[in-house]
Motif scaffolding. Sequence first.
Motif, mmCIF file in Angstrom:
data_model
loop_
_atom_site.group_PDB
_atom_site.id
_atom_site.type_symbol
_atom_site.label_atom_id
_atom_site.label_comp_id
_atom_site.label_asym_id
_atom_site.label_seq_id
_atom_site.Cartn_x
_atom_site.Cartn_y
_atom_site.Cartn_z
ATOM 1 N N SER B 85 10.195 -6.015 -9.731
ATOM 2 C CA SER B 85 9.578 -7.345 -9.647
ATOM 3 C C SER B 85 9.569 -7.646 -8.009
ATOM 4 C CB SER B 85 10.444 -8.437 -10.142
ATOM 5 O OG SER B 85 10.767 -8.402 -11.684
ATOM 6 N N ALA B 86 8.399 -7.778 -7.232
ATOM 7 C CA ALA B 86 8.068 -8.011 -5.988
ATOM 8 C C ALA B 86 6.448 -8.425 -6.005
ATOM 9 C CB ALA B 86 8.417 -6.905 -5.448
ATOM 10 N N THR B 87 6.317 -8.699 -4.528
ATOM 11 C CA THR B 87 4.972 -8.730 -4.355
ATOM 12 C C THR B 87 4.248 -7.530 -3.751
ATOM 13 O OG1 THR B 87 4.943 -11.293 -3.843
ATOM 14 C CG2 THR B 87 3.468 -10.259 -2.873
ATOM 15 N N TYR B 88 3.386 -6.990 -3.966
ATOM 16 C CA TYR B 88 2.623 -5.766 -3.537
ATOM 17 C C TYR B 88 1.598 -6.096 -2.835
ATOM 18 C CZ TYR B 88 6.005 -3.520 -6.578
ATOM 19 O OH TYR B 88 7.326 -3.248 -7.287
ATOM 20 N N LEU B 89 1.774 -5.874 -1.386
ATOM 21 C CA LEU B 89 0.562 -6.090 -0.323
ATOM 22 C C LEU B 89 -0.145 -4.703 0.040
ATOM 23 C CD1 LEU B 89 2.728 -8.300 1.909
ATOM 24 C CD2 LEU B 89 1.131 -9.324 0.588
ATOM 25 N N CYS B 90 -1.397 -5.013 0.181
ATOM 26 C CA CYS B 90 -2.142 -3.892 0.806
ATOM 27 C C CYS B 90 -2.705 -4.547 2.117
ATOM 28 C CB CYS B 90 -3.270 -3.301 -0.067
ATOM 29 S SG CYS B 90 -4.680 -4.561 -0.257
#
Lengths: 116, 115
Positions: B85-90
Amino acid sequence: NAGVMQNPRHLVRRRGQEARLRCSPMKGHSHVYWYRQLPEEGLKFMVYLQKENIIDESGMPKERFSAEFPKEGPSILRIQQVVRGDSAAYFCASSPGTGGRNQPQHFGDGTRLSIL
Amino acid sequence: ILNVEQSPQSLHVQEGDSTNFTCSFPSSNFYALHWYRWETAKSPEALFVMTLNGDEKKKGRISATLNTKEGYSYLYIKGSQPEDSATYLCAFLGAHSNSGYALNFGKGTSLLVTP
């Protein structure tokens, strides 16, 4: 802790005051980057520095904002005469001087700036 | 202003589900595509840096692919766990900036994995 160190973690200023945010890169890293996250927005590039040189400041507001990375000591992001719109989280990242664009940028925990 | 778009904006899956997200970016003047994982109250953590069309990278249960000609990258998580669980950034790195080192981030995909 050999990671990117930012201080303070939280900073409160009144309108018109100056804010100074500090960033010590990872050991051995000579490239420093500053990013800003405004409320409800993504991370936005501000400035890229190497020791004693500003390489790219295309994302930095033209007035009131300045950055430096002296030969000795941390990188400083300075905001003069702060306004409410400067309230944001400011993140610093660093990367090695070798490997070019194949290197990830390593981020600090950020400084949360609040303007009263 | 460059458009780096991520979808979906958020995702809620059960433990054990596999999932994937999309990052779309400009297909011209490409240097690299970065993926980061960002847990609440922590700093963004680098997952992958991808530079070549057709690149595939893997780190444990997480993998990513890159298509620079059409301007997209996929991030896959196999058998999701609550700790994913986290925010995934590109973030796209291209010739748009003066230096070519300014990461242009998407807004991220927020993943919640429940037991």
